[in-house]
Design an enzyme around this catalytic site. Sequence first.
Site, short mmCIF file in Angstrom:
data_model
loop_
_atom_site.label_atom_id
_atom_site.label_comp_id
_atom_site.label_asym_id
_atom_site.label_seq_id
_atom_site.Cartn_x
_atom_site.Cartn_y
_atom_site.Cartn_z
N ARG A 30 0.85 -1.21 0.00
CA ARG A 30 0.00 0.00 0.00
C ARG A 30 0.88 1.24 0.00
NH1 ARG A 30 -1.25 1.70 4.62
NH2 ARG A 30 -2.00 -0.27 5.50
N ASP A 39 -8.22 19.73 -13.23
CA ASP A 39 -8.55 18.39 -13.71
C ASP A 39 -8.21 18.39 -15.21
OD1 ASP A 39 -9.81 16.15 -14.80
OD2 ASP A 39 -11.44 16.19 -13.33
N LYS A 96 -9.42 7.56 -18.83
CA LYS A 96 -9.76 8.14 -20.13
C LYS A 96 -8.55 8.08 -21.08
CE LYS A 96 -13.71 8.79 -18.11
NZ LYS A 96 -13.65 9.35 -16.82
C1 LIG Z 1 -13.30 15.19 -16.02
C2 LIG Z 1 -13.39 13.98 -15.15
N1 LIG Z 1 -12.75 13.98 -13.97
C3 LIG Z 1 -12.81 12.91 -13.14
C4 LIG Z 1 -13.56 11.81 -13.46
C5 LIG Z 1 -13.64 10.64 -12.50
O1 LIG Z 1 -12.80 9.61 -12.91
P1 LIG Z 1 -13.07 8.05 -12.61
O2 LIG Z 1 -14.31 7.66 -13.33
O3 LIG Z 1 -11.82 7.42 -13.11
O4 LIG Z 1 -13.23 7.92 -11.13
C6 LIG Z 1 -14.22 11.76 -14.69
C7 LIG Z 1 -15.01 10.57 -15.07
O5 LIG Z 1 -15.80 10.58 -16.00
C8 LIG Z 1 -14.14 12.89 -15.56
O6 LIG Z 1 -14.79 12.92 -16.75
#
Ligand SMILES: Cc1ncc(COP(=O)(O)O)c(C=O)c1O
Length: 392
Positions: A46, A170, A195
């Site tokens: 971990r 993000d 993604k």
């Molecule tokens: C812009 C964005 N940030 C964060 C996330 C969250 O990621 P995860 O689905 O891998 O938890 C997503 C998921 O669709 C997203 O589109």
Amino acid sequence: MSKNATELIHSIPVDELTGALSVPIYQTSTYVQEAPGVNKGYDYARTGNPTRAALENLIATLEEGSTGIAFASGLAAIDAVLKLLQSGDEILAVDDIYGGAFRLFTHIYEKFGITVNYVDTTNAENVFDAITPKTKLIWIETPTNPTLKITDIEAVARIAKSNGSLLCVDNTFASPALQQPLLLGADIVIHSATKYLGGHSDLIAGLVVTKTRELGERIKFIQNASGAILSPNDSWLVIRGIETLPIRVAQHCKNALAVAEFLTQHPDVEKVFYPGLKNHPNHIIAAKQASGFGGIVSFTLKNDSIEAAHAFVCNTRYFKLAESLGGVKSLLCHPAQMTHKSIPAEKRKAAGVADGLIRLSVGLEEAADLIEDLRTAFELSKAAVQTQSIHA
Ligand SMILES: Cc1ncc(COP(=O)(O)O)c(C=O)c1O
């Protein structure tokens, strides 16, 4: 990306022990110690794992940060950043935020005494007006989902700095292949590596990258204390995805632009959302801060109804109807019935997510085939809606 493809590919280390060209998957929970506290740099998985460490170093290099930290999902990565805060602190967040982040901020963190103010960050003045001495974290996504709004990262970073707030971006939609927020003044970058970084729709993963080592140590502490680590196997898959990131993203951008241009000409389309189009409200900022405009295109139908959009998303062949984005295979979704279903209709529409809005994740198929697929879907869906109204 300031690293070119050659540098990227060769920054992934060859295994020192065996010479393995592919990073080995260290599938272990623990490590044998010579004496208590005497080990080869790892004691419990971990806390640290060599496969995960290879990914963490790689993403830190790609984002030009000091420290990378890998989590079991994008939301676990967001959660770790929020754990830097304390009760009484405020977050200032982009109003068009990813729904999962909204849910986490509102339903988990507000009950611990953290307040969230949502503003339209596409105009940096709104950030300046809304910031308070209690604002400890500014949270932006650029481009946003699904309306592809663009925020000027440098301008917001200046405001954050003058207020002593951290700026977290993000960077999921752009990926470091197109945009590196830490070089534009952000303190933290997060990714849903599910993604573009993974890139093949075969895993769930999240990453945090910090500008400073000090901030990196704090997030690493949270990673170990809270425990939402990425597995060795999934770490390996993300590394393998990243090996082809620049080439994939370049093709996603080309295909998306071709699709966006087709849609702007189509008589059934009301509006196309793509930062690469010259009529996008923040096209100039997008061009200034990113080297490409990404693979996501949204559009609204002239027939702005749930029925018309529903018929459209059920009549494509190559664009598969699914949540998520950023993979090799093209996907589409109808936010009003899927990702944004839990948001009250009036609030959703006020944020620009109309009933007839459709989001495309443009994949790596031939652009001509994708365009033909959309052309056919317009015809089939129109016929289906007309038949429905005759029988209604
Ligand atoms: C812009 C964005 N940030 C964060 C996330 C969250 O990621 P995860 O689905 O891998 O938890 C997503 C998921 O669709 C997203 O589109």
